[in-house]
Motif scaffolding. Structure first.
Motif, PDB file in Angstrom:
ATOM      1  N   PHE A  12      -8.805   4.555  -0.687  1.00 36.39           N
ATOM      2  CA  PHE A  12      -8.348   5.934  -1.000  1.00 36.39           C
ATOM      3  C   PHE A  12      -9.526   6.838  -1.294  1.00 36.39           C
ATOM      4  N   LEU A  30       0.690   3.875  -2.674  1.00 37.94           N
ATOM      5  CA  LEU A  30       0.431   5.353  -2.563  1.00 37.94           C
ATOM      6  C   LEU A  30       1.365   6.460  -2.907  1.00 37.94           C
ATOM      7  N   MET A  70      -5.871  13.738  -3.708  1.00 38.72           N
ATOM      8  CA  MET A  70      -6.195  12.639  -2.591  1.00 38.72           C
ATOM      9  C   MET A  70      -6.441  13.260  -1.441  1.00 38.72           C
ATOM     10  N   ASP A 116      -7.470   0.291   3.731  1.00 38.52           N
ATOM     11  CA  ASP A 116      -7.937  -0.146   2.482  1.00 38.52           C
ATOM     12  C   ASP A 116      -8.613   0.743   1.303  1.00 38.52           C
ATOM     13  N   TYR A 131      -6.638   8.613   3.068  1.00 34.32           N
ATOM     14  CA  TYR A 131      -6.035   7.025   3.001  1.00 34.32           C
ATOM     15  C   TYR A 131      -6.325   6.460   4.124  1.00 34.32           C
ATOM     16  N   ASN A 140       0.803  -1.132  -0.075  1.00 33.18           N
ATOM     17  CA  ASN A 140      -0.048  -0.057   0.028  1.00 33.18           C
ATOM     18  C   ASN A 140       0.917   1.168  -0.084  1.00 33.18           C
TER      19      ASN A 140
END
Length: 70
Positions: A31, A9, A23, A29, A26, A5
């Motif tokens: 986003f 990311l 974004m 699991d 986060y 992850n």
């Protein structure tokens, strides 16, 4: 999983640098993105980075989310 992850990311953030979309969260699991209306194509780019099954939902808020197939 965490290592995978973190790499994902980084890759996502590298893509996002050149756009107005951001974004915003986060969590383990998931986003969550604020996608600029003219940049919806970014969703395909991000989905292509995923190396595992993933779901995509879109909406103005959590209450009004609907599934989106790419």
């Amino acid at each position: 999983e965490t290592e995978m992850n973190c790499k994902l990311l980084k890759d996502i953030l590298d893509i996002m640098k050149k756009y107005n979309s951001k974004m915003i969260l986060y969590v383990y699991d998931a986003f969550i993105f604020d996608i600029h209306p003219s940049e919806k194509f970014i969703l395909s780019e991000i989905k292509n980075l995923m190396h595992f099954p993933s779901k995509l939902k879109i909406g103005r808020d959590y209450h009004n989310m609907r599934s989106l197939d790419l």
